[in-house]
Write an enzyme that holds these catalytic residues in place. Sequence first.
Site, short mmCIF file in Angstrom:
data_model
loop_
_atom_site.label_atom_id
_atom_site.label_comp_id
_atom_site.label_asym_id
_atom_site.label_seq_id
_atom_site.Cartn_x
_atom_site.Cartn_y
_atom_site.Cartn_z
N GLN A 12 13.56 0.28 6.61
CA GLN A 12 14.76 0.61 5.86
C GLN A 12 14.69 2.05 5.37
OE1 GLN A 12 15.74 -2.65 3.35
NE2 GLN A 12 17.34 -1.59 2.24
N SER A 96 7.24 -2.23 7.38
CA SER A 96 8.00 -3.20 6.60
C SER A 96 9.01 -3.91 7.49
CB SER A 96 8.65 -2.51 5.39
OG SER A 96 9.26 -3.44 4.54
N LEU A 97 10.30 -3.63 7.34
CA LEU A 97 11.32 -4.20 8.20
C LEU A 97 10.98 -4.02 9.68
CD1 LEU A 97 14.25 -5.23 8.79
CD2 LEU A 97 14.97 -2.84 8.56
N ARG A 121 16.26 -12.41 5.34
CA ARG A 121 15.32 -11.61 4.54
C ARG A 121 16.08 -10.62 3.66
NH1 ARG A 121 12.59 -6.39 5.25
NH2 ARG A 121 10.38 -6.48 4.68
N HIS A 201 8.29 -5.37 -2.21
CA HIS A 201 6.82 -5.37 -2.09
C HIS A 201 6.14 -5.34 -3.46
CE1 HIS A 201 7.78 -4.81 2.07
NE2 HIS A 201 8.32 -3.63 1.84
N GLN A 250 4.49 -10.34 3.23
CA GLN A 250 4.88 -8.94 3.40
C GLN A 250 5.94 -8.49 2.40
OE1 GLN A 250 7.98 -7.57 5.37
NE2 GLN A 250 6.95 -6.62 7.11
#
Length: 313
Positions: A12, A96-97, A121, A201, A250
């Site tokens: 992102q 991440s993503l 998500r 996170h 995650q």
Amino acid sequence: MSSWAAHVFPGQASQKVGMGLGVYEQYRSARAVFDEADASLGFPVSRLCFEGPAEELTKTVNVQPAIVATSVACLEAARESLKAKLPTPAYMAGHSLGEYTAMIASGVLSLSDGLKLVRERGRLMYEAGLKAPGSMMAVIAFDRAPLAEVCAEAGVEISNINAPGQLVISGAVDKLHKAEQLAKQRGARRLIPLNVSGAFHSELMEPVMDEFGRVLESYDFQTPRIPIVSNVTALPLTTGREFREELLWQIRRCIQWQASVEYMTRQGVTTYCEIGPGTVLSGLIKRISPDAQTINISGVEDIAALIDPAPPA
């Protein structure tokens, strides 16, 4: 491109209006990706990528599937056009993503399932931000040890270890403000608030973890064709069960991007191909592993340059 390559996929904040349009118009395989994305999600995510508006594109629930669809479209266009010039990588990883893109690319998830899952998500991460409002802040050129002390004192967390001198912290807005003041008092010169809808996170994601765990149980995760280096442990994930656990933790735990690149470099990776919108990961990789070669595939111009490289000056 070196056979000791890794394919890496952005997360992102790499989005921009117009992303993916060129590969959609020029490559049949990329067009098929966007068409499937629209059908799977039940709304024209392709139009959002190509035309915006930016404020709709950047909403967490929209931007996550949009970046994944664009990244997969770029990968398929590269596979269609480059063929032998895009060898099978030794590893894949995503920030991440981007880890979801890596899973689609490696066969852990189908494109349709991966997009539906990442849409959920995004929805849950946005809802977590409503239940426990928070944000994130990049901290530039400040060491991890003093930052950890600042975080403990302010009640926030280090949420991304991206590269030497590039860390991110997450927490409640008032606590982030306290952390910013403390860090500046101790020598930090540059702290940048991030335009996100929650403290990703971090512990502020915990209110949605049970529901996300139930969502994950409804999906099948296959054994990857290519090992994917975990955001959480910075070690390869190789079984379907590991991926389900990875994706659950995650959203809560710190993203270990620096350690992930260091692991791949130790295994002999010399070339990192960033596939998808933007060049954020390439910049981080050069700070982590200065001798590494980085290649970007974010549009038709990048693919054309790899097909017919310009002669040296």
